[in-house]
Scaffold this motif. Structure first.
Motif, mmCIF file in Angstrom:
data_model
loop_
_atom_site.group_PDB
_atom_site.id
_atom_site.type_symbol
_atom_site.label_atom_id
_atom_site.label_comp_id
_atom_site.label_asym_id
_atom_site.label_seq_id
_atom_site.Cartn_x
_atom_site.Cartn_y
_atom_site.Cartn_z
ATOM 1 N N VAL A 217 0.637 -1.163 -0.148
ATOM 2 C CA VAL A 217 0.289 0.093 0.083
ATOM 3 C C VAL A 217 0.765 1.356 0.103
ATOM 4 O O VAL A 217 0.400 2.122 -0.779
ATOM 5 C CB VAL A 217 -0.986 -0.242 1.065
ATOM 6 N N CYS A 221 0.908 4.562 -2.337
ATOM 7 C CA CYS A 221 0.749 5.887 -2.176
ATOM 8 C C CYS A 221 1.656 6.883 -2.214
ATOM 9 O O CYS A 221 1.296 8.119 -2.652
ATOM 10 C CB CYS A 221 0.397 5.895 -0.850
ATOM 11 N N GLY A 228 -7.041 7.349 -3.794
ATOM 12 C CA GLY A 228 -7.214 6.424 -2.515
ATOM 13 C C GLY A 228 -6.877 5.018 -2.549
ATOM 14 O O GLY A 228 -6.449 4.882 -3.864
ATOM 15 N N GLU A 230 -8.337 1.044 -1.836
ATOM 16 C CA GLU A 230 -9.381 0.399 -1.386
ATOM 17 C C GLU A 230 -8.656 -1.164 -0.834
ATOM 18 O O GLU A 230 -7.918 -1.672 -1.502
ATOM 19 C CB GLU A 230 -10.298 -0.241 -2.373
ATOM 20 N N ILE A 264 -1.395 1.709 8.303
ATOM 21 C CA ILE A 264 -1.822 2.330 6.727
ATOM 22 C C ILE A 264 -2.445 3.674 6.898
ATOM 23 O O ILE A 264 -2.105 4.575 6.228
ATOM 24 C CB ILE A 264 -2.803 1.346 6.196
ATOM 25 N N ARG A 265 -3.169 3.879 7.774
ATOM 26 C CA ARG A 265 -3.746 5.324 7.923
ATOM 27 C C ARG A 265 -2.881 6.223 8.287
ATOM 28 O O ARG A 265 -2.896 7.238 7.637
ATOM 29 C CB ARG A 265 -4.881 5.090 9.173
ATOM 30 N N ALA A 268 -0.688 7.079 5.278
ATOM 31 C CA ALA A 268 -1.658 7.661 4.107
ATOM 32 C C ALA A 268 -1.699 9.082 4.506
ATOM 33 O O ALA A 268 -1.689 9.960 3.580
ATOM 34 C CB ALA A 268 -2.719 6.923 3.975
ATOM 35 N N ILE A 281 -8.915 6.147 2.268
ATOM 36 C CA ILE A 281 -8.919 4.625 2.591
ATOM 37 C C ILE A 281 -10.193 4.083 2.778
ATOM 38 O O ILE A 281 -11.025 4.492 3.311
ATOM 39 C CB ILE A 281 -8.221 4.133 4.069
ATOM 40 N N VAL A 308 -10.810 4.291 8.282
ATOM 41 C CA VAL A 308 -11.406 4.316 6.999
ATOM 42 C C VAL A 308 -12.037 5.408 6.532
ATOM 43 O O VAL A 308 -12.694 6.049 7.663
ATOM 44 C CB VAL A 308 -11.982 2.983 6.924
#
Length: 537
Positions: A217, A221, A228, A230, A264-265, A268, A281, A308
């Motif tokens: 991911v 990014c 975004g 998924e 991941i959050r 990102a 996300i 998310v």
């Protein structure tokens, strides 16, 4: 940035072993910076604004075109298969998956995973390598087209796709180097297959797997101009060895996946700050938080912790009315999209109806009427089909012919991922493989959702009830709609059908009852229920 000793040791081991599929660009790690509280608040506001933009239709493209469909390795050839004809449609967002199996295989120019260049057997037309070598990375081609045409682009990552477990010709060819080199990271083996799911799934209790998923991911990014990402948890629904062998996910499993989502959050948001606009996300998950949690997917925690931005529900099956997921998502200020997958009903007579244009219209109308924020089509790939110009506008749908039924799919597959999965079913389903038996002198009922008010739209209605065996006296089975008995006749083989009064049907839930005369000699099996809605020219 916190110093992560465990991760450093992992990377050192990777370097020593020479396993190139785990290499990470140095600059990616160096760019990681913690956001200040004010930056976090600013980014949250930007994400929320972007998350709630209007998305009439989300088109999920599984990215098979470079492998199967191109006559030449050019951007235009790639776009013409499924993308260019969408211009001017109601598709506001494309979720583009760069290949579908297995974990670590991709058709974008990954340096962390493996590029899928297999050309054996029916993969001989695979032009992925040619595209990338020619400077036409498929994900970049899609990104460029979307920017030129004001369409949003998400990279869709199938979190644990297991098409490589198939015994068909393609199964072994989709089995990636990662799994060959590390069989201990899988939930089972070809000789020891698990009770739930498929043996080629990777086990996310291994920190190495979580680290890889994160860096797949992160690579996108940092290196691609996407709006975004998924995280597609519905392809496929096995994530932990414990669950695959029959035990519900425990604290370890839930914590592993929760920590991955948090990581991941954070990443990102950091990249979003650097580039000046948010990376959203999205998740695609089952529509039952209880069922998902048994599998190790703690969906409500993800929503509660603002991990998310967008939620799509359903895939192989739907367990609840749409409004249940809408209420959950909106409780945490997250928009919810109705996942409309293609019908896989084995009975061809029913499938023809469920997969029809009218069938998709009815499904979409039901979803819109229960408050979803848009529709999401999966495994629908004809960009010239009229559905792409109809399903995204509920007002337009009101005047179009449609058919309502209880389910385009059954729910047997819910037990494929958890053997007791059907216990979470909270909807009535009446299809050929989920029929109802009406005994003499008895009445059974089902709920049929209808996404419009037939009286207000001046519609004409035709009800069709399919029987397994036609009784000698076809009128022995009474059909009752919301307390009103309707007159139906045997106009087709094994069907009771007839026009009904629109006033008998209401927008929302309708109770349809089947009542068999006590004089009947044997039970009647009801296999299908269809409400056809038509309009005068």
């Amino acid at each position: 940035m916190q110093f992560n000793v465990k991760r450093l040791l992992l990377l050192l081991a990777i370097v020593i072993s020479g396993q190139t599929y785990l290499e990470q660009p140095v600059e990616a790690a160096e760019k990681s910076t913690a956001l200040s509280p004010s930056q976090q608040q600013s980014m949250k506001a930007a994400r929320e604004k972007a998350a709630w933009k209007k998305r009439r239709i989300i088109f999920n493209n599984d990215g098979n075109e470079p492998v199967y469909s191109l006559k030449e390795a050019t951007p235009q050839a790639l776009l013409d298969v499924r993308t260019s004809p969408l211009k001017g449609s109601q598709v506001d967002t494309i979720f583009y998956c760069t290949w579908s199996s297995g974990f670590s295989y991709f058709t974008h120019d990954t340096k962390v995973g493996s590029v899928f260049t297999e050309k054996a057997d029916k993969l001989s037309n695979n032009k992925t390598a040619e595209l990338i070598q020619g400077g036409h990375d498929p994900l970049t081609v899609m990104s460029d087209w979307c920017k030129e045409n004001d369409v949003e682009l998400f990279w869709s990552f199938r979190m644990n796709d297991t098409h490589d477990a198939s015994t068909a010709w393609y199964g072994p060819l989709l089995f990636p180097p990662l799994k060959k080199e590390h069989p201990e990271w899988l939930v089972g083996s070809a000789k020891q297959k698990p009770k739930n799911g498929r043996w080629t799934a990777v086990d996310f209790t291994h920190e190495e797997i979580c680290d890889l998923a994160f860096r797949y991911v992160e690579e996108v990014c940092r290196n691609y101009d996407v709006d975004g990402v998924e995280l597609d948890f519905f392809r496929h629904l096995n994530y932990f060895k414990r669950v695959s062998w029959g035990e519900p996910a425990g604290e370890l499993e839930l914590q592993r996946m929760n920590d991955l989502l948090r990581r991941i959050r954070t990443m990102a948001d950091e990249v979003s700050l650097q580039r000046g606009r948010p990376i959203l996300i999205a998740i695609r998950v089952p529509d039952s938080v209880e069922y998902a949690k048994i599998l190790g997917l703690d969906v409500e925690t993800w929503l509660k912790e603002d991990l998310v931005d967008i939620m799509t529900v359903t895939g192989y099956f739907r367990l609840n009315p749409w409004k249940v997921s809408v209420e959950l998502g909106h409780k945490y200020q997250v928009p919810v999209y109705a996942g409309l997958s293609e019908s896989r009903q084995k009975d061809q007579v029913a499938r023809k109806v469920y997969a029809s244009t009218e069938g998709f219209r009815g499904r979409a109308a039901n979803a819109w009427s229960q408050g979803v924020d848009g529709v999401y089509l999966f495994n629908s790939f004809n960009p010239r089909h009229p559905l792409w110009r109809e399903l995204g506008e509920p007002e337009q749908l009101k005047s179009l012919p449609k058919v309502y039924f209880t389910s385009a799919r059954g729910y047997a597959s819910v037990n494929s991922w958890w053997k007791q999965g059907s216990a979470f079913m909270n909807r009535d389903i009446l299809t050929p493989n989920h029929s109802r038996v009406v005994s003499p002198g008895k009445t059974i009922g089902v709920i049929l959702p209808v996404g419009e008010n037939p009286v207000a739209t001046d519609a004409s209605l035709n009800l069709k009830v399919r029987l397994k065996d036609v009784p000698k006296n076809g009128e022995a089975l009474n059909v009752i709609i919301n307390g009103e008995t309707v007159a139906l006749k045997l106009t087709e083989t094994r069907f009771l059908a007839g026009e009904i009064n629109p006033r008998f049907v209401r927008e929302g839930e309708n109770r349809i009852e089947f009542q068999l005369s006590s004089a009947a000699k044997k039970p009647v099996v009801v296999e299908d229920l269809q409400l056809w809605v038509n309009y005068s020219e």
